[in-house]
Design an enzyme around this catalytic site. Structure first.
Site, short mmCIF file in Angstrom:
data_model
loop_
_atom_site.label_atom_id
_atom_site.label_comp_id
_atom_site.label_asym_id
_atom_site.label_seq_id
_atom_site.Cartn_x
_atom_site.Cartn_y
_atom_site.Cartn_z
N VAL A 1 0.82 -1.22 -0.04
CA VAL A 1 -0.05 0.06 -0.01
C VAL A 1 0.77 1.28 0.05
O VAL A 1 0.47 2.23 -0.79
CB VAL A 1 -0.91 -0.06 1.32
CG1 VAL A 1 -2.00 1.17 1.03
CG2 VAL A 1 -1.76 -1.37 1.26
N LYS B 1 -7.25 -2.22 9.35
CA LYS B 1 -8.47 -2.64 9.67
C LYS B 1 -8.48 -3.41 10.99
O LYS B 1 -9.14 -3.35 12.00
CB LYS B 1 -9.20 -3.57 8.53
CG LYS B 1 -8.66 -4.90 8.55
CD LYS B 1 -8.36 -5.04 6.83
CE LYS B 1 -7.23 -6.09 6.70
NZ LYS B 1 -6.91 -6.43 5.35
N VAL C 1 -11.45 -0.64 4.82
CA VAL C 1 -12.79 -1.56 4.51
C VAL C 1 -13.13 -1.33 2.86
O VAL C 1 -13.12 -0.38 2.39
CB VAL C 1 -13.98 -1.06 5.24
CG1 VAL C 1 -15.09 -1.95 4.64
CG2 VAL C 1 -14.05 -1.15 6.63
N GLU D 1 -3.05 -14.54 1.68
CA GLU D 1 -1.65 -14.50 2.46
C GLU D 1 -1.03 -16.04 2.52
O GLU D 1 -1.80 -16.98 2.38
CB GLU D 1 -1.95 -13.97 4.01
CG GLU D 1 -2.99 -12.76 4.04
CD GLU D 1 -2.02 -11.48 3.76
OE1 GLU D 1 -0.76 -11.44 4.10
OE2 GLU D 1 -2.41 -10.78 3.37
N LYS E 1 -14.08 -5.87 9.17
CA LYS E 1 -14.45 -4.96 8.27
C LYS E 1 -15.90 -4.63 8.70
O LYS E 1 -16.43 -3.56 8.69
CB LYS E 1 -14.38 -5.10 7.03
CG LYS E 1 -12.69 -5.25 6.63
CD LYS E 1 -12.59 -5.94 5.50
CE LYS E 1 -11.06 -5.91 5.08
NZ LYS E 1 -10.84 -6.90 3.94
P1 NAP Z 1 3.22 -4.86 3.67
O1 NAP Z 1 3.18 -4.84 2.18
O2 NAP Z 1 3.59 -5.93 4.52
O3 NAP Z 1 3.97 -3.59 4.05
C1 NAP Z 1 4.29 -3.21 5.34
C2 NAP Z 1 5.29 -2.10 5.40
O4 NAP Z 1 5.35 -1.58 6.74
C3 NAP Z 1 6.50 -2.54 5.05
O5 NAP Z 1 7.24 -1.75 4.17
C4 NAP Z 1 7.50 -2.82 6.32
O6 NAP Z 1 8.78 -2.45 6.24
C5 NAP Z 1 6.87 -1.76 7.22
N1 NAP Z 1 6.87 -2.10 8.65
C6 NAP Z 1 6.04 -3.08 9.13
N2 NAP Z 1 6.35 -3.31 10.37
C7 NAP Z 1 7.03 -2.34 10.56
C8 NAP Z 1 7.97 -1.89 11.97
N3 NAP Z 1 7.73 -2.55 13.10
N4 NAP Z 1 8.80 -0.86 11.58
C9 NAP Z 1 9.12 -0.40 10.81
N5 NAP Z 1 8.41 -0.60 9.46
C10 NAP Z 1 7.37 -1.69 9.69
O7 NAP Z 1 1.71 -4.56 3.92
P2 NAP Z 1 0.58 -3.84 3.23
O8 NAP Z 1 -0.01 -5.08 2.42
O9 NAP Z 1 1.27 -2.74 2.56
O10 NAP Z 1 -0.54 -3.30 4.12
C11 NAP Z 1 -0.39 -2.37 5.15
C12 NAP Z 1 -1.60 -2.05 5.86
O11 NAP Z 1 -2.62 -1.69 4.83
C13 NAP Z 1 -2.18 -3.25 6.64
O12 NAP Z 1 -2.61 -2.58 7.60
C14 NAP Z 1 -3.29 -3.86 5.65
O13 NAP Z 1 -4.10 -4.66 6.54
C15 NAP Z 1 -3.97 -2.58 5.04
N6 NAP Z 1 -4.64 -2.92 3.89
C16 NAP Z 1 -3.58 -3.74 2.82
C17 NAP Z 1 -4.36 -3.88 1.55
C18 NAP Z 1 -3.71 -4.69 0.39
O14 NAP Z 1 -4.28 -4.83 -0.46
N7 NAP Z 1 -2.43 -4.93 0.54
C19 NAP Z 1 -5.56 -3.36 1.46
C20 NAP Z 1 -6.43 -2.47 2.38
C21 NAP Z 1 -5.62 -2.48 3.69
P3 NAP Z 1 9.85 -3.29 5.19
O15 NAP Z 1 9.31 -3.15 3.74
O16 NAP Z 1 11.02 -2.77 5.52
O17 NAP Z 1 9.52 -4.90 5.56
N1 HSE Z 2 -6.84 -10.28 2.86
C1 HSE Z 2 -7.70 -9.21 2.50
C2 HSE Z 2 -8.82 -9.92 1.34
C3 HSE Z 2 -7.01 -8.03 1.95
O1 HSE Z 2 -8.60 -10.90 0.76
O2 HSE Z 2 -9.69 -9.06 1.13
C4 HSE Z 2 -7.77 -6.75 1.80
O3 HSE Z 2 -8.30 -6.35 3.45
#
Ligand code: NAP
Ligand code: HSE
Length: 433
Positions: free
Chosen positions: A15, A106, A133, A191, A206
């Site tokens: 994100v 979330k 959400v 995941e 959500k």
């Molecule tokens: P991600 O790809 O795992 O990225 C997490 C990022 O946060 C990474 O850059 C990581 O650093 C950094 N990070 C995590 N813990 C840390 C810590 N303790 N100290 C410093 N940096 C830290 O996760 P994501 O998919 O982008 O999701 C991020 C958030 O958005 C989550 O809350 C998720 O539920 C929400 N979300 C995601 C999606 C989606 O489509 N992915 C959709 C809706 C909501 P490094 O890169 O150095 O490891």
């Molecule tokens: N794991 C979630 C999904 C990502 O499958 O919808 C978005 O919140």
């Protein structure tokens, strides 16, 4: 206000990278809308040496949260790191330092959203979390602003893309649950540990956030009853299909007579229902308002750029509020006291599949057991005999209370003629076959 607003990012993963790209690509549009530029000034990551999905000036990366949270030039913190405790601490510190916060988290908002909103308000700060959400779908704004004049009675959502992908593949391709899950993991939807998706917890989080906003009630995560999709058998999808239904993991929230019901469960949905057309990893939220009637919000529930659109729109809202000097005004105490519906007030139709002895009188014993609890059948189907003297029977009830259904189900398993209750599911809508 200055002609530049500085943003600090906590996280640069899926994100966070999307947020950087969107802000860069939309500078002209942002300047036109806001009368200022938006700049990402510092970014917190875990690993400075990791290769990134976005081109970025590496000098702005840091592993020290203080570099972001204590920077006096940063007005807005975007929390896209995930997790609960650390993210909560950083957000609380941001509010204490009078910084506004936008989050996609979330898990955190479902558990601590009201407390964080309260802290934001006390500090005259904004706290937006549209991306938490249904990713790119502007559903929280849709409810909080677009439908603010209405009395919302029901919210139904397909709010988890992974489970919708699995169920769509089982339904349309006839693949097993295990094979569909494997395909979802290979395509990157699920995941590597898909527990919170398949067990319904992600959807429950959500739904708690949605129900809070829709019904102005202090809904907690533990108020949401959850059943996931693990162990769903193809047979149930196939029988459902024959009778005009499709299986979906539905988040259901209903509010009438000031009483609330919120749950997430696999549901056989009539193919004529608007949500039945939502396939694969897509999300949709169906909202029924007293005045507006049926509405549906559809789109991508996850992904880098779709989720980033929600985040950047939240940043735009904050900057507009900053310009008008009206930040920190979002928090409204819940209007209604929380009263959860008891099982005698929860109405639904149900699907049941059983193995029974293939002998005369079985149907009448079962139907009188249900009749005693005022439950009548809408559809009954007897499948070909599977093995000698065993019949597979499937039926769908008319509307009944959860209390009556649970009692009937318990007694059904105790009948001599019933060998096994194989499965039962909630049914929504009227199928036209
Ligand atoms: P991600 O790809 O795992 O990225 C997490 C990022 O946060 C990474 O850059 C990581 O650093 C950094 N990070 C995590 N813990 C840390 C810590 N303790 N100290 C410093 N940096 C830290 O996760 P994501 O998919 O982008 O999701 C991020 C958030 O958005 C989550 O809350 C998720 O539920 C929400 N979300 C995601 C999606 C989606 O489509 N992915 C959709 C809706 C909501 P490094 O890169 O150095 O490891
Ligand atoms: N794991 C979630 C999904 C990502 O499958 O919808 C978005 O919140």
């Amino acid at each position: 206000m200055e002609n530049k607003v500085s943003v600090g990012l906590l996280g640069l993963g899926v994100v966070g990278s999307g947020v950087i790209k969107l802000i860069e690509n939309h500078q002209e549009k942002l300047a036109h809308q806001l009368g200022c530029s938006v700049q990402v000034k510092r970014v917190l990551v875990r690993d400075l040496d990791k290769s990134r999905d976005v081109t970025i000036d590496e000098s702005i990366l840091t592993t020290n949260p203080d570099d972001v949270l204590n920077d006096p030039e940063i007005d807005i913190i975007v929390e896209v790191m995930g997790g609960i405790e650390e993210a909560k601490q950083h957000i609380s510190r941001a509010f204490a330092a009078k910084k506004h916060v936008v989050s996609a988290n979330k898990d955190l908002v479902a558990l601590h959203g009201p407390a964080l909103q309260n802290a934001a308000n006390r500090n005259k700060c904004d706290f937006y979390y549209e991306a938490s959400v249904a990713g790119g779908i502007p559903i929280l704004r849709g409810i909080a602003d677009g439908l603010s004049s209405d009395h919302i009675q029901q919210v139904m959502g397909i709010v988890n893309g992974t489970t919708n992908y699995i169920l769509t593949q089982m339904d349309s391709e006839g693949v097993s649950y295990e094979d569909a899950l494997k395909a979802a993991q290979e395509l990157g939807f699920a995941e590597s540990d898909p527990t919170s998706d398949v067990d319904g917890l992600d959807a429950a989080r959500k739904m708690a956030i949605l129900a809070r906003l829709a019904f102005s009630t202090a809904v907690d995560l533990e108020d949401v009853e959850v059943t996931g999709i693990r162990g769903i058998e193809l047979e149930d999808l196939q029988y459902g299909y024959q009778m005009g239904y499709t299986m979906k993991l539905i988040g259901f929230a209903n509010f009438d007579d000031h009483e609330l019901e919120v749950n997430v469960q696999p549901t056989l949905l009539a193919k004529s229902h608007p949500l039945a057309a939502v396939k694969n990893e897509f999300n949709a939220v169906y909202v029924y308002g007293e005045a507006v009637g049926e509405t549906m919000f559809y789109g991508p529930g996850a992904g880098s750029l779709p989720t980033a659109t929600a985040i950047v729109s939240d940043i735009i809202s904050v900057i507009k509020n900053m310009r008008l000097g009206v930040t920190g005004n979002q928090f409204i105490e819940p209007h209604f006291k929380k009263e959860l519906k008891t099982p005698d007030k929860r109405h639904a139709q149900y699907y049941v599949r059983i193995y029974a002895k293939d002998q005369s009188g079985v149907f009448s014993t079962i139907s009188s057991l249900f009749h005693e609890r005022e439950i009548s059948f809408k559809r009954i189907l007897q499948a070909p005999i599977m093995k000698k003297e065993v019949a597979e029977i499937v039926f769908i009830t008319h509307h009944t209370t959860l209390e009556n259904f649970q009692e009937a189900l318990e007694n059904l398993g105790g009948l001599d003629t019933v060998l096994e209750v194989k499965s039962y599911y909630k049914v929504e809508g009227d199928a036209i076959t």
